[in-house]
Design a protein around this motif. Structure first.
Motif, mmCIF file in Angstrom:
data_model
loop_
_atom_site.group_PDB
_atom_site.id
_atom_site.type_symbol
_atom_site.label_atom_id
_atom_site.label_comp_id
_atom_site.label_asym_id
_atom_site.label_seq_id
_atom_site.Cartn_x
_atom_site.Cartn_y
_atom_site.Cartn_z
ATOM 1 N N VAL A 12 0.831 -1.210 0.000
ATOM 2 C CA VAL A 12 0.000 0.000 0.000
ATOM 3 C C VAL A 12 0.859 1.250 0.000
ATOM 4 C CG1 VAL A 12 -1.535 1.411 1.425
ATOM 5 C CG2 VAL A 12 -2.072 -0.989 1.048
ATOM 6 N N TYR A 39 -12.208 -8.869 1.094
ATOM 7 C CA TYR A 39 -11.450 -10.087 1.391
ATOM 8 C C TYR A 39 -12.347 -11.161 2.014
ATOM 9 C CZ TYR A 39 -11.338 -7.259 5.656
ATOM 10 O OH TYR A 39 -11.678 -6.465 6.714
ATOM 11 N N GLU A 70 -5.912 4.674 -2.841
ATOM 12 C CA GLU A 70 -6.393 3.792 -3.926
ATOM 13 C C GLU A 70 -5.942 2.358 -3.691
ATOM 14 O OE1 GLU A 70 -6.780 7.834 -4.927
ATOM 15 O OE2 GLU A 70 -4.902 6.778 -4.431
ATOM 16 N N ASP A 71 -4.736 2.192 -3.194
ATOM 17 C CA ASP A 71 -4.240 0.844 -2.904
ATOM 18 C C ASP A 71 -5.042 0.180 -1.793
ATOM 19 O OD1 ASP A 71 -2.223 1.062 -4.812
ATOM 20 O OD2 ASP A 71 -0.731 1.772 -3.364
ATOM 21 N N GLU A 126 -8.205 0.625 -1.216
ATOM 22 C CA GLU A 126 -9.481 0.202 -1.803
ATOM 23 C C GLU A 126 -9.362 -1.155 -2.485
ATOM 24 O OE1 GLU A 126 -12.519 1.632 -1.548
ATOM 25 O OE2 GLU A 126 -11.538 2.985 -0.125
ATOM 26 N N LYS A 127 -8.210 -1.422 -3.096
ATOM 27 C CA LYS A 127 -7.997 -2.684 -3.808
ATOM 28 C C LYS A 127 -7.975 -3.889 -2.867
ATOM 29 C CE LYS A 127 -5.193 -0.357 -7.334
ATOM 30 N NZ LYS A 127 -3.819 -0.199 -7.888
ATOM 31 N N LEU A 128 -7.716 -3.651 -1.571
ATOM 32 C CA LEU A 128 -7.608 -4.747 -0.608
ATOM 33 C C LEU A 128 -8.945 -5.118 0.024
ATOM 34 C CD1 LEU A 128 -4.331 -3.737 1.287
ATOM 35 C CD2 LEU A 128 -4.575 -5.274 -0.677
ATOM 36 N N LYS A 129 -9.961 -4.344 -0.227
ATOM 37 C CA LYS A 129 -11.263 -4.611 0.388
ATOM 38 C C LYS A 129 -11.973 -5.776 -0.299
ATOM 39 C CE LYS A 129 -11.802 0.104 2.137
ATOM 40 N NZ LYS A 129 -12.616 1.341 2.151
#
Length: 339
Positions: free
Chosen positions: A102, A114, A106-107, A109-112
């Motif tokens: 991260v 899971y 924006e990074d 948001e990409k991890l949500k």
């Protein structure tokens, strides 16, 4: 006085209620090579396989004598779950985080989105289920996880310490994300049978980041976790590495039931700094538990109890090469301490 089973004894101790004697536990990692050899479950496999993880955790009770079982043995599963690069450990060494994922909101948001059933997170929860099915009626089942501040640092890297000073919106966004994950993970551990929650947040130190930033970036997020756990009747123990003396009141303000202190903290001073939290610790895991004799360990253990510690325990994670007889010396002193 009533003689309690270990599960009830620890629960009462963490609630500050009267008990017959001191519980013999470790809130930090318990795995050692001698236990691995005794039960046939070795690192690194025992970090990745639920049955082996449960077997090694069980050895902490059956081989060493701890009156609780606890998983996992390291604090990298959460970062690995989100894609961080991990250097795999060995039979004697725990894994470590070597890559980060991260750099921006924006990074995050990409991890949500899971799924907690996958990866080592799922393995830990499965191991808890195995342990709870076998011991849940008599032994405390401790679930442990890295805290939200240190998880943020694992995910963001060393830039994290500068980020909280220079980019508050990013820092708070990452803390919100990691805390939401911690809550979901903790709830899943409880669903699988954990009855005590340990937060290991090694870099969340008021000494390291200052009281103002600790109050902004740590206290509210620890409190969120504590509130959820308390709704489920699960006590929370917080461990932060280093000399936390000046930050103990802030640590307690999050609502934790117990604070684990390391060997750099004076026990008598620590007890004076808190109002209700139980102080846990603080035998030096290297210079005492690993490298001293059982006689010296008994002597130091008694000094720590005499200084007023609530629960005698290692000051940090147990070194993998620690002899079983040394741990048993600490346990003996705890078990012999009557109230």
């Amino acid at each position: 006085m009533t003689e309690y089973v270990p599960k009830e004894r620890l629960a009462r101790a963490l609630r500050g209620e009267q008990i017959d004697r001191m519980p013999a536990i470790s809130v930090t990692q318990t795995g050692t090579v001698e236990q691995m050899e005794a039960c046939g479950a070795f690192w690194p496999e025992a970090n990745n396989d639920a049955k082996k993880m449960a077997a090694l955790a069980e050895a902490g009770h059956t081989v060493v004598g701890f009156e609780a079982v606890r998983v996992p043995f390291d604090i990298t599963a959460e970062a690995e779950f989100f894609g961080c690069e991990i250097k795999e450990g060995t039979k004697e060494q725990q894994p470590s985080v070597v890559g980060h994922v991260v750099k921006s909101v924006e990074d995050i948001e990409k991890l949500k989105g899971y799924n907690l059933d996958y990866g080592r997170i799922g393995v830990v929860c499965e191991a808890i289920k195995l342990l709870a099915d076998k011991y849940g009626d008599k032994l405390p089942i401790m679930g442990s996880m890295i805290g939200p501040f240190s998880l943020a640092q694992h995910i963001n890297g060393d830039d994290w310490f500068m980020a909280i000073f220079t980019d508050e919106s990013f820092g708070l966004a990452l803390m919100e994300f990691t805390t939401e994950f911690n809550v979901a993970y903790a709830k899943k551990m409880v669903e699988n049978g954990a009855d005590t929650m340990v937060i290991i947040d090694p870099t969340a130190s008021a000494q390291l980041i200052g009281a103002e930033f600790y109050e902004k970036f740590v206290v509210p997020y620890h409190k969120i976790i504590c509130d959820v756990m308390h709704e489920l009747n699960v006590p929370v123990v917080l461990h932060i590495c280093g000399d936390t003396t000046q930050g103990l009141a802030l640590m307690e303000s999050s609502g934790v039931d117990a604070i684990s202190i390391d060997q750099n903290v004076d026990v008598e001073t620590a007890v004076s700094k808190v109002k209700k939290a139980i102080i846990v610790g603080n035998l030096d895991p290297v210079n005492m538990l690993w490298n001293q004799t059982p006689e010296k360990i008994r002597e130091q253990s008694q000094k720590i109890i005499d200084a007023g510690v609530g629960l005698l325990a290692p000051g940090c994670g147990i070194v993998s090469k620690t002899p079983t007889v040394n741990l048993q010396a600490m346990i003996e002193v705890a078990r012999n301490h009557k109230y």
